[in-house]
Design an enzyme around this catalytic site. Structure first.
Site, PDB file in Angstrom:
ATOM      1  N   HIS A  42      -4.720  -3.607   6.327  1.00  0.00           N
ATOM      2  CA  HIS A  42      -4.400  -3.839   4.910  1.00  0.00           C
ATOM      3  C   HIS A  42      -5.692  -4.325   4.236  1.00  0.00           C
ATOM      4  CE1 HIS A  42      -2.592  -5.214   1.227  1.00  0.00           C
ATOM      5  NE2 HIS A  42      -3.016  -6.435   1.446  1.00  0.00           N
TER       6      HIS A  42
ATOM      7  N   ASP B 226       0.841  -1.202   0.000  1.00  0.00           N
ATOM      8  CA  ASP B 226       0.000   0.000   0.000  1.00  0.00           C
ATOM      9  C   ASP B 226       0.877   1.254   0.000  1.00  0.00           C
ATOM     10  OD1 ASP B 226      -2.304  -1.743   0.387  1.00  0.00           O
ATOM     11  OD2 ASP B 226      -1.526  -2.013   2.401  1.00  0.00           O
TER      12      ASP B 226
HETATM   13  P1  NDP Z   1      -0.619 -16.009  -3.473  1.00  0.00           P
HETATM   14  O1  NDP Z   1       0.816 -16.362  -3.346  1.00  0.00           O
HETATM   15  O2  NDP Z   1      -1.061 -15.194  -4.631  1.00  0.00           O
HETATM   16  O3  NDP Z   1      -1.134 -15.264  -2.139  1.00  0.00           O
HETATM   17  C1  NDP Z   1      -0.807 -15.767  -0.870  1.00  0.00           C
HETATM   18  C2  NDP Z   1      -1.404 -14.887   0.187  1.00  0.00           C
HETATM   19  O4  NDP Z   1      -0.850 -13.585   0.120  1.00  0.00           O
HETATM   20  C3  NDP Z   1      -2.932 -14.713   0.062  1.00  0.00           C
HETATM   21  O5  NDP Z   1      -3.488 -14.784   1.378  1.00  0.00           O
HETATM   22  C4  NDP Z   1      -3.042 -13.328  -0.501  1.00  0.00           C
HETATM   23  O6  NDP Z   1      -4.244 -12.679  -0.089  1.00  0.00           O
HETATM   24  C5  NDP Z   1      -1.895 -12.655   0.208  1.00  0.00           C
HETATM   25  N1  NDP Z   1      -1.596 -11.308  -0.249  1.00  0.00           N
HETATM   26  C6  NDP Z   1      -1.212 -10.304   0.578  1.00  0.00           C
HETATM   27  N2  NDP Z   1      -1.080  -9.190  -0.070  1.00  0.00           N
HETATM   28  C7  NDP Z   1      -1.390  -9.444  -1.340  1.00  0.00           C
HETATM   29  C8  NDP Z   1      -1.438  -8.649  -2.483  1.00  0.00           C
HETATM   30  N3  NDP Z   1      -1.190  -7.378  -2.423  1.00  0.00           N
HETATM   31  N4  NDP Z   1      -1.772  -9.209  -3.631  1.00  0.00           N
HETATM   32  C9  NDP Z   1      -2.065 -10.510  -3.691  1.00  0.00           C
HETATM   33  N5  NDP Z   1      -2.054 -11.314  -2.618  1.00  0.00           N
HETATM   34  C10 NDP Z   1      -1.715 -10.787  -1.461  1.00  0.00           C
HETATM   35  O7  NDP Z   1      -1.533 -17.299  -3.397  1.00  0.00           O
HETATM   36  P2  NDP Z   1      -1.309 -18.724  -4.006  1.00  0.00           P
HETATM   37  O8  NDP Z   1      -2.625 -19.401  -3.850  1.00  0.00           O
HETATM   38  O9  NDP Z   1      -0.600 -18.665  -5.317  1.00  0.00           O
HETATM   39  O10 NDP Z   1      -0.283 -19.353  -2.998  1.00  0.00           O
HETATM   40  C11 NDP Z   1      -0.577 -19.656  -1.673  1.00  0.00           C
HETATM   41  C12 NDP Z   1       0.259 -20.852  -1.313  1.00  0.00           C
HETATM   42  O11 NDP Z   1       0.153 -21.047   0.070  1.00  0.00           O
HETATM   43  C13 NDP Z   1      -0.202 -22.138  -2.014  1.00  0.00           C
HETATM   44  O12 NDP Z   1       0.915 -22.698  -2.666  1.00  0.00           O
HETATM   45  C14 NDP Z   1      -0.675 -23.006  -0.852  1.00  0.00           C
HETATM   46  O13 NDP Z   1      -0.386 -24.355  -1.061  1.00  0.00           O
HETATM   47  C15 NDP Z   1       0.137 -22.439   0.284  1.00  0.00           C
HETATM   48  N6  NDP Z   1      -0.332 -22.643   1.654  1.00  0.00           N
HETATM   49  C16 NDP Z   1       0.645 -22.891   2.551  1.00  0.00           C
HETATM   50  C17 NDP Z   1       0.375 -23.033   3.880  1.00  0.00           C
HETATM   51  C18 NDP Z   1       1.500 -23.256   4.817  1.00  0.00           C
HETATM   52  O14 NDP Z   1       2.629 -23.278   4.375  1.00  0.00           O
HETATM   53  N7  NDP Z   1       1.254 -23.386   6.104  1.00  0.00           N
HETATM   54  C19 NDP Z   1      -1.007 -22.952   4.371  1.00  0.00           C
HETATM   55  C20 NDP Z   1      -1.968 -22.667   3.345  1.00  0.00           C
HETATM   56  C21 NDP Z   1      -1.623 -22.498   2.024  1.00  0.00           C
HETATM   57  P3  NDP Z   1      -5.584 -12.638  -0.979  1.00  0.00           P
HETATM   58  O15 NDP Z   1      -6.276 -13.923  -0.715  1.00  0.00           O
HETATM   59  O16 NDP Z   1      -6.292 -11.462  -0.409  1.00  0.00           O
HETATM   60  O17 NDP Z   1      -5.153 -12.482  -2.392  1.00  0.00           O
END
Ligand code: NDP
Length: 329
Positions: free
Chosen positions: A189, A161
């Site tokens: 945020h 932001d």
């Molecule tokens: P992203 O990498 O695109 O996003 C991950 C997180 O970052 C989301 O919560 C997203 O929020 C957030 N985020 C924060 N700021 C921003 C921003 N400005 N723009 C976009 N996103 C933002 O998601 P993916 O689905 O590609 O990847 C998530 C990964 O996490 C997956 O590979 C999944 O398997 C993994 N995972 C791992 C866990 C662990 O290690 N314990 C637990 C759960 C999932 P928003 O939803 O608002 O876009």
């Protein structure tokens, strides 16, 4: 030989995680003489993707990359063992039709376990940056389950932001973004955040003196920054990833680098009552640091307009906290 810095990234195979790892490994963040050991953490079904990322990291032949570990989220303590930085990206993204409160309830438990594992295994000096949304409240949950990790070692990301706000101000003023400083993001945020143009500066002068279109500052400027994530999704068909990863890395850099005089960096931290914000929330605040100890930047002017904006976003943080109160010990 300098001891390596251990950095864990959860959600390492996701969009943001992937865009973060290579820059962490390259020496850009901690310096070309500081070896980095990466701890890649993912949910069990995605572990094979980490093997591919590991191959790519090897194939970059970064001189600073001193090791790569891969851990699944069923063994978080192994993943966080001796880590000095933990970047929490992994979380369930919001799906269409999902309310913010639903997302908070889904992701809350992930951050409960994460907090416990950080306390149990991370290095004493660990600094934690929460990126996964809703990041302020996820950070509050995680830190509440890690009472032995000092509160000043926890951050949630409002840097994207800040960067978005700086870029908008630079464009409007017709100045390079490097001319913009002291941009604070207050509160959550989310679409209620307040990007503070009152205290921001362009070429060292207060923004309202440089940009005299105050209707734009109070209107389109704020709404553009608040809605920027949605605008990127609409245009790109996917949420921001490279800019979010860049902001996570900027946050880490700002935490370990002395803040230039007369400026600040934005992150959400445990509120201590500064600027009339209720203590015990994780709220966006202007911060400065000597590279070791940060403090809330002093002397920010809060006029009536700013007060109303800050109170609105803080009210949302209180609501979020109430939604997860059963997850807060
Ligand atoms: P992203 O990498 O695109 O996003 C991950 C997180 O970052 C989301 O919560 C997203 O929020 C957030 N985020 C924060 N700021 C921003 C921003 N400005 N723009 C976009 N996103 C933002 O998601 P993916 O689905 O590609 O990847 C998530 C990964 O996490 C997956 O590979 C999944 O398997 C993994 N995972 C791992 C866990 C662990 O290690 N314990 C637990 C759960 C999932 P928003 O939803 O608002 O876009």
């Amino acid at each position: 030989m300098t001891a390596p810095i251990h950095v864990a990234v959860t959600g390492a195979a996701g969009q943001i995680g992937y865009a973060t790892l290579f820059r962490l490994a390259s020496g850009e963040i901690f310096g070309s003489h500081r070896p980095v050991v990466l701890h890649l953490i993912e949910v069990p079904p995605v572990m094979s993707a980490l093997d591919g990322i590991h191959m790519e990291l090897d194939d970059c032949a970064f001189p600073t990359l001193a090791g790569v570990q891969k851990h699944d989220s069923d063994h978080l303590e192994d993943g966080f063992r001796d880590c000095n930085f933990v970047i929490l990206v992994g979380s369930i993204p919001r799906k269409q039709g999902m309310e913010r409160a639903d997302l908070i309830r889904i992701n809350g438990p992930i951050f409960t376990n994460t907090g416990k594992a950080i306390q149990a295994a991370a290095a004493k000096d660990v600094r934690v940056v929460v990126v996964g949304n809703p990041c302020n409240t996820n950070c509050l949950i995680a830190m509440s389950h890690a009472p032995d990790v000092p509160r000043n070692q926890w951050f949630a990301m409002t840097r994207l932001d800040q960067n978005r706000a700086a870029a908008q101000l630079a464009h409007k003023a017709g100045r390079p973004v490097a001319a913009v400083s002291n941009v604070a993001i207050w509160g959550n945020h989310s679409a209620t955040q307040f990007p503070d143009f009152v205290n921001a500066k362009i070429d060292g002068k207060p923004v309202p003196e440089v940009i005299t279109d105050h209707a734009w500052l109070k209107g389109d400027f704020i709404s553009t920054v608040q809605q920027r994530g949605a605008a990127v999704i609409k245009a790109r068909g996917a949420s921001s990833a490279a800019s979010a990863a860049n902001a996570a890395l900027d946050t880490v850099k700002s935490i370990v680098t002395p803040t230039p005089a007369g400026s600040c960096f934005s992150a959400a931290v445990w509120s201590d009552g500064s600027y009339g914000i209720e203590p015990g929330l994780v709220t966006g605040l202007p911060l400065t640091t000597d590279g070791h100890n940060w403090r809330v930047a002093a002397g920010f002017k809060i006029d009536e307009f700013s007060r109303t904006q800050i109170d609105k976003t803080v009210a949302e943080l209180k609501q979020e906290r109430d939604t997860v109160k059963d997850l807060l010990p």
